[in-house]
Design a protein around this motif. Sequence first.
Motif, PDB file in Angstrom:
ATOM      1  N   GLN A   1     -18.885 -30.777  26.314  1.00 57.96           N
ATOM      2  CA  GLN A   1     -18.590 -29.989  25.122  1.00 57.96           C
ATOM      3  C   GLN A   1     -19.588 -30.278  23.999  1.00 57.96           C
ATOM      4  OE1 GLN A   1     -14.525 -30.989  24.232  1.00 57.96           O
ATOM      5  NE2 GLN A   1     -13.704 -29.366  25.547  1.00 57.96           N
ATOM      6  N   LEU A   2     -19.929 -31.540  23.839  1.00 55.91           N
ATOM      7  CA  LEU A   2     -20.880 -31.918  22.795  1.00 55.91           C
ATOM      8  C   LEU A   2     -22.249 -31.311  23.071  1.00 55.91           C
ATOM      9  CD1 LEU A   2     -21.433 -33.611  20.249  1.00 55.91           C
ATOM     10  CD2 LEU A   2     -21.996 -35.517  21.780  1.00 55.91           C
ATOM     11  N   LEU A   3     -22.702 -31.375  24.306  1.00 52.19           N
ATOM     12  CA  LEU A   3     -23.998 -30.806  24.670  1.00 52.19           C
ATOM     13  C   LEU A   3     -24.020 -29.296  24.434  1.00 52.19           C
ATOM     14  CD1 LEU A   3     -26.766 -31.553  25.855  1.00 52.19           C
ATOM     15  CD2 LEU A   3     -25.836 -30.962  28.089  1.00 52.19           C
ATOM     16  N   SER A   4     -22.975 -28.624  24.821  1.00 51.82           N
ATOM     17  CA  SER A   4     -22.888 -27.180  24.641  1.00 51.82           C
ATOM     18  C   SER A   4     -22.912 -26.805  23.150  1.00 51.82           C
ATOM     19  CB  SER A   4     -21.616 -26.655  25.302  1.00 51.82           C
ATOM     20  OG  SER A   4     -21.425 -25.309  25.023  1.00 51.82           O
ATOM     21  N   GLU A   5     -22.137 -27.500  22.361  1.00 50.22           N
ATOM     22  CA  GLU A   5     -22.070 -27.200  20.926  1.00 50.22           C
ATOM     23  C   GLU A   5     -23.385 -27.517  20.226  1.00 50.22           C
ATOM     24  OE1 GLU A   5     -20.665 -25.617  17.576  1.00 50.22           O
ATOM     25  OE2 GLU A   5     -19.669 -25.562  19.524  1.00 50.22           O
ATOM     26  N   LEU A   6     -23.989 -28.649  20.574  1.00 53.60           N
ATOM     27  CA  LEU A   6     -25.257 -29.011  19.939  1.00 53.60           C
ATOM     28  C   LEU A   6     -26.370 -28.043  20.325  1.00 53.60           C
ATOM     29  CD1 LEU A   6     -25.244 -32.907  20.196  1.00 53.60           C
ATOM     30  CD2 LEU A   6     -24.891 -31.498  18.159  1.00 53.60           C
ATOM     31  N   ALA A   7     -26.376 -27.592  21.573  1.00 54.92           N
ATOM     32  CA  ALA A   7     -27.395 -26.624  21.998  1.00 54.92           C
ATOM     33  C   ALA A   7     -27.284 -25.342  21.180  1.00 54.92           C
ATOM     34  CB  ALA A   7     -27.250 -26.330  23.485  1.00 54.92           C
ATOM     35  N   GLN A   8     -26.066 -24.903  20.962  1.00 53.87           N
ATOM     36  CA  GLN A   8     -25.858 -23.690  20.165  1.00 53.87           C
ATOM     37  C   GLN A   8     -26.287 -23.918  18.707  1.00 53.87           C
ATOM     38  OE1 GLN A   8     -21.836 -22.315  20.189  1.00 53.87           O
ATOM     39  NE2 GLN A   8     -22.274 -20.553  18.899  1.00 53.87           N
ATOM     40  N   LEU A   9     -25.951 -25.069  18.159  1.00 51.83           N
ATOM     41  CA  LEU A   9     -26.317 -25.360  16.769  1.00 51.83           C
ATOM     42  C   LEU A   9     -27.832 -25.481  16.590  1.00 51.83           C
ATOM     43  CD1 LEU A   9     -23.537 -27.934  15.829  1.00 51.83           C
ATOM     44  CD2 LEU A   9     -23.805 -25.621  14.924  1.00 51.83           C
ATOM     45  N   VAL A  10     -28.497 -26.136  17.539  1.00 53.31           N
ATOM     46  CA  VAL A  10     -29.954 -26.277  17.444  1.00 53.31           C
ATOM     47  C   VAL A  10     -30.618 -24.907  17.517  1.00 53.31           C
ATOM     48  CG1 VAL A  10     -31.995 -27.119  18.674  1.00 53.31           C
ATOM     49  CG2 VAL A  10     -30.085 -28.650  18.257  1.00 53.31           C
ATOM     50  N   ARG A  11     -30.113 -24.069  18.400  1.00 53.64           N
ATOM     51  CA  ARG A  11     -30.702 -22.737  18.580  1.00 53.64           C
ATOM     52  C   ARG A  11     -30.448 -21.838  17.371  1.00 53.64           C
ATOM     53  NH1 ARG A  11     -28.300 -21.688  23.061  1.00 53.64           N
ATOM     54  NH2 ARG A  11     -26.575 -20.554  22.166  1.00 53.64           N
ATOM     55  N   GLN A  12     -29.260 -21.918  16.764  1.00 50.05           N
ATOM     56  CA  GLN A  12     -28.894 -20.952  15.736  1.00 50.05           C
ATOM     57  C   GLN A  12     -29.026 -21.453  14.302  1.00 50.05           C
ATOM     58  OE1 GLN A  12     -24.936 -19.721  16.767  1.00 50.05           O
ATOM     59  NE2 GLN A  12     -25.626 -18.506  18.514  1.00 50.05           N
ATOM     60  N   GLU A  13     -28.835 -22.743  14.061  1.00 51.35           N
ATOM     61  CA  GLU A  13     -28.709 -23.183  12.675  1.00 51.35           C
ATOM     62  C   GLU A  13     -29.739 -24.195  12.204  1.00 51.35           C
ATOM     63  OE1 GLU A  13     -24.765 -24.040  11.426  1.00 51.35           O
ATOM     64  OE2 GLU A  13     -23.898 -22.509  12.713  1.00 51.35           O
ATOM     65  N   VAL A  14     -30.454 -24.833  13.104  1.00 50.15           N
ATOM     66  CA  VAL A  14     -31.479 -25.787  12.662  1.00 50.15           C
ATOM     67  C   VAL A  14     -32.711 -24.998  12.253  1.00 50.15           C
ATOM     68  CG1 VAL A  14     -32.991 -27.666  13.384  1.00 50.15           C
ATOM     69  CG2 VAL A  14     -30.604 -27.673  14.057  1.00 50.15           C
ATOM     70  N   THR A  15     -33.138 -25.196  10.996  1.00 51.77           N
ATOM     71  CA  THR A  15     -34.264 -24.423  10.472  1.00 51.77           C
ATOM     72  C   THR A  15     -35.531 -25.255  10.317  1.00 51.77           C
ATOM     73  OG1 THR A  15     -33.542 -24.882   8.221  1.00 51.77           O
ATOM     74  CG2 THR A  15     -32.745 -22.835   9.248  1.00 51.77           C
ATOM     75  N   ASP A  16     -35.496 -26.499  10.733  1.00 54.14           N
ATOM     76  CA  ASP A  16     -36.673 -27.362  10.632  1.00 54.14           C
ATOM     77  C   ASP A  16     -37.770 -26.831  11.560  1.00 54.14           C
ATOM     78  OD1 ASP A  16     -38.548 -29.404  10.574  1.00 54.14           O
ATOM     79  OD2 ASP A  16     -37.028 -30.984  10.525  1.00 54.14           O
ATOM     80  N   PRO A  17     -38.936 -26.498  11.033  1.00 49.22           N
ATOM     81  CA  PRO A  17     -39.993 -25.929  11.883  1.00 49.22           C
ATOM     82  C   PRO A  17     -40.546 -26.920  12.905  1.00 49.22           C
ATOM     83  CG  PRO A  17     -40.817 -26.315   9.674  1.00 49.22           C
ATOM     84  CD  PRO A  17     -39.340 -26.583   9.643  1.00 49.22           C
ATOM     85  N   ARG A  18     -40.312 -28.213  12.703  1.00 48.70           N
ATOM     86  CA  ARG A  18     -40.808 -29.200  13.665  1.00 48.70           C
ATOM     87  C   ARG A  18     -40.041 -29.158  14.980  1.00 48.70           C
ATOM     88  NH1 ARG A  18     -40.147 -34.474  10.107  1.00 48.70           N
ATOM     89  NH2 ARG A  18     -38.216 -33.362   9.705  1.00 48.70           N
ATOM     90  N   VAL A  19     -38.810 -28.668  14.941  1.00 51.44           N
ATOM     91  CA  VAL A  19     -37.978 -28.679  16.147  1.00 51.44           C
ATOM     92  C   VAL A  19     -38.521 -27.706  17.184  1.00 51.44           C
ATOM     93  CG1 VAL A  19     -35.685 -28.221  17.060  1.00 51.44           C
ATOM     94  CG2 VAL A  19     -35.933 -29.475  14.930  1.00 51.44           C
ATOM     95  N   GLY A  20     -38.846 -26.508  16.826  1.00 50.14           N
ATOM     96  CA  GLY A  20     -39.416 -25.551  17.772  1.00 50.14           C
ATOM     97  C   GLY A  20     -38.453 -25.187  18.900  1.00 50.14           C
TER      98      GLY A  20
END
Length: 167
Positions: free
Chosen positions: A11-30
Amino acid sequence: MSRRTARIESQLLSELAQLVRQEVTDPRVGLVTLTRADVSPDLANATIFWSALDANAGDADLEGCQEGLESAASFLRHRAARVLPLRRMPALHFRYDPSLVLGTQTLSVLRDVSDPDAPDGAAQEDARTDSPELPAESEGSLAGEDRAAPREGAPGIQEERADGTEE
């Protein structure tokens, strides 16, 4: 690992994947993919393994991505805590996972070994179209009716003689 810990990791992996894809705006993440999550049994820490989707990413790009994920860790922890029904949300630690890159390199080497003269796509199509021919059934083989015939003298099997009587 208990079933509960495995469920929380999923559940944590699924939620974090969605958050990284949709809400993280740091350009370094890519472009990254989260490959695995390891949660400690006391739920105090979670190690999230990630891999870059850009196959040509250099060490500097990977370090920048790592720094971007580490800086977003508290944000991701706070947002995941809203969604996941946990009393204690684990502290997030990110670690680079080179398995996707190593797998791609291994497949490339295998393609080169199988047909070094062919372009990348041609070796794959040749491997799919070439299929070994099945051997023809010969008399006395285990194919066809010979396989279904009972063994002579097998226990519990009644055999019929040529004159029509049973043994």
